[in-house]
Scaffold this motif. Structure first.
Motif, PDB file in Angstrom:
ATOM      1  N   ALA A   1      -1.738  -2.052  -3.297  1.00  0.00           N
ATOM      2  CA  ALA A   1      -2.327  -0.751  -3.036  1.00  0.00           C
ATOM      3  C   ALA A   1      -1.892  -0.070  -1.653  1.00  0.00           C
ATOM      4  O   ALA A   1      -1.584  -0.991  -0.727  1.00  0.00           O
ATOM      5  N   VAL A   2      -1.806   1.156  -1.646  1.00  0.00           N
ATOM      6  CA  VAL A   2      -1.195   1.775  -0.244  1.00  0.00           C
ATOM      7  C   VAL A   2      -2.442   1.680   0.537  1.00  0.00           C
ATOM      8  O   VAL A   2      -3.591   1.913   0.283  1.00  0.00           O
ATOM      9  N   PRO A   3      -2.157   0.880   1.745  1.00  0.00           N
ATOM     10  CA  PRO A   3      -3.498   1.167   2.902  1.00  0.00           C
ATOM     11  C   PRO A   3      -3.818   2.335   3.074  1.00  0.00           C
ATOM     12  O   PRO A   3      -3.011   3.471   2.975  1.00  0.00           O
TER      13      PRO A   3
ATOM     14  N   MET B   1       0.987   8.090  -5.938  1.00  0.00           N
ATOM     15  CA  MET B   1       1.958   7.344  -4.968  1.00  0.00           C
ATOM     16  C   MET B   1       0.840   6.526  -4.372  1.00  0.00           C
ATOM     17  O   MET B   1       0.528   6.413  -3.024  1.00  0.00           O
ATOM     18  N   ASP B   2      -0.178   5.942  -5.083  1.00  0.00           N
ATOM     19  CA  ASP B   2      -1.148   4.950  -4.613  1.00  0.00           C
ATOM     20  C   ASP B   2      -0.873   3.475  -4.425  1.00  0.00           C
ATOM     21  O   ASP B   2      -1.395   2.540  -4.039  1.00  0.00           O
ATOM     22  N   HIS B   3       0.246   3.026  -4.946  1.00  0.00           N
ATOM     23  CA  HIS B   3       0.838   1.684  -4.807  1.00  0.00           C
ATOM     24  C   HIS B   3       2.451   1.678  -4.258  1.00  0.00           C
ATOM     25  O   HIS B   3       3.104   2.548  -4.288  1.00  0.00           O
TER      26      HIS B   3
ATOM     27  N   ILE C   1       6.332  10.560   0.281  1.00  0.00           N
ATOM     28  CA  ILE C   1       5.932   9.397   0.151  1.00  0.00           C
ATOM     29  C   ILE C   1       5.085   8.982   1.286  1.00  0.00           C
ATOM     30  O   ILE C   1       4.964   9.590   2.384  1.00  0.00           O
ATOM     31  N   PRO C   2       4.104   7.777   0.906  1.00  0.00           N
ATOM     32  CA  PRO C   2       2.947   7.531   2.158  1.00  0.00           C
ATOM     33  C   PRO C   2       4.050   6.673   3.093  1.00  0.00           C
ATOM     34  O   PRO C   2       4.643   5.832   2.554  1.00  0.00           O
ATOM     35  N   TRP C   3       3.695   6.854   4.342  1.00  0.00           N
ATOM     36  CA  TRP C   3       4.488   6.253   5.472  1.00  0.00           C
ATOM     37  C   TRP C   3       3.445   5.245   6.239  1.00  0.00           C
ATOM     38  O   TRP C   3       2.624   5.822   6.633  1.00  0.00           O
ATOM     39  N   PHE C   4       3.791   3.908   6.089  1.00  0.00           N
ATOM     40  CA  PHE C   4       2.907   3.059   6.948  1.00  0.00           C
ATOM     41  C   PHE C   4       3.753   1.560   7.350  1.00  0.00           C
ATOM     42  O   PHE C   4       4.791   1.653   6.888  1.00  0.00           O
TER      43      PHE C   4
END
Length: 187
Positions: free
Chosen positions: A90-92, A1-3, A184-187
């Motif tokens: 890319a995920v910040p 989950m890096d993108h 999931i990454p949350w931003f």
């Protein structure tokens, strides 16, 4: 989950954003099903501001390779005039994490009565007494209206965004990009 890839719905005078989001999710479901991938998740970044709607912003999460394989399917056919996709990014950092999951609600008392009659051999009147019309469950979660490919029935796909977490949780995603275990990454 890096993108991730952002998909933003464009305003359309003929279709409401809720209709377009439902169509977008149906196409995504077919794409994820065809790929047989369980490593692509979704989120709706505008969810807090949208009330019962999923909003007009869908975010796809995964590895660069997983998202590239989804895009190679050309699953957005028919939606390109309605969606503005971002580049693969890319995920910040830093980010927090959250579960984005499906919640199934049995909101149809008639269907529940039919099941009761079939399973327990009771009469329709007995079933109606046990399960009155006002027994339908209500859900205040945002949802999309979708159509089942197996039986052609329409249903509501209710989506819950869980609380923010400081660490990611491993797991797999279903063919709607939702999971009760993976974050999931949350931003």
């Amino acid at each position: 989950m890096d993108h991730y890839i952002d998909l933003k719905l464009l305003p359309d005078p003929e279709f409401a954003a809720t209709q377009l989001m439902s169509a977008l999710l149906a196409k995504l479901h077919r794409g994820l099903h065809d790929l047989r991938r369980d490593d692509i998740g979704i989120s709706f970044p505008g969810i807090e501001r949208s009330g019962h709607s999923l909003g007009s912003h869908l975010r796809l999460h995964g590895s660069a390779q997983a998202l590239a394989s989804l895009l190679a399917l050309n699953w957005l056919t028919g939606m390109r005039d309605h969606v503005q996709p971002s580049e693969l990014r890319a995920v910040p950092s830093p980010v927090q994490y959250r579960h984005v999951s499906r919640v199934q609600i049995d909101s149809n008392p008639e269907r529940t009565r039919r099941r009761l009659i079939k399973r327990h051999g009771i009469t329709e009147e007995e079933a109606r007494q046990r399960i009155p019309d006002h027994a339908a469950k209500r859900c205040d979660l945002p949802f999309a209206n979708l159509r089942s490919h197996s039986n052609g029935q329409t249903f509501r796909l209710f989506v819950r965004h869980g609380p923010l977490l400081d660490t990611p949780q491993p797991g797999s995603f279903g063919s709607y990009g939702l999971s009760t275990t993976a974050t999931i990454p949350w931003f």
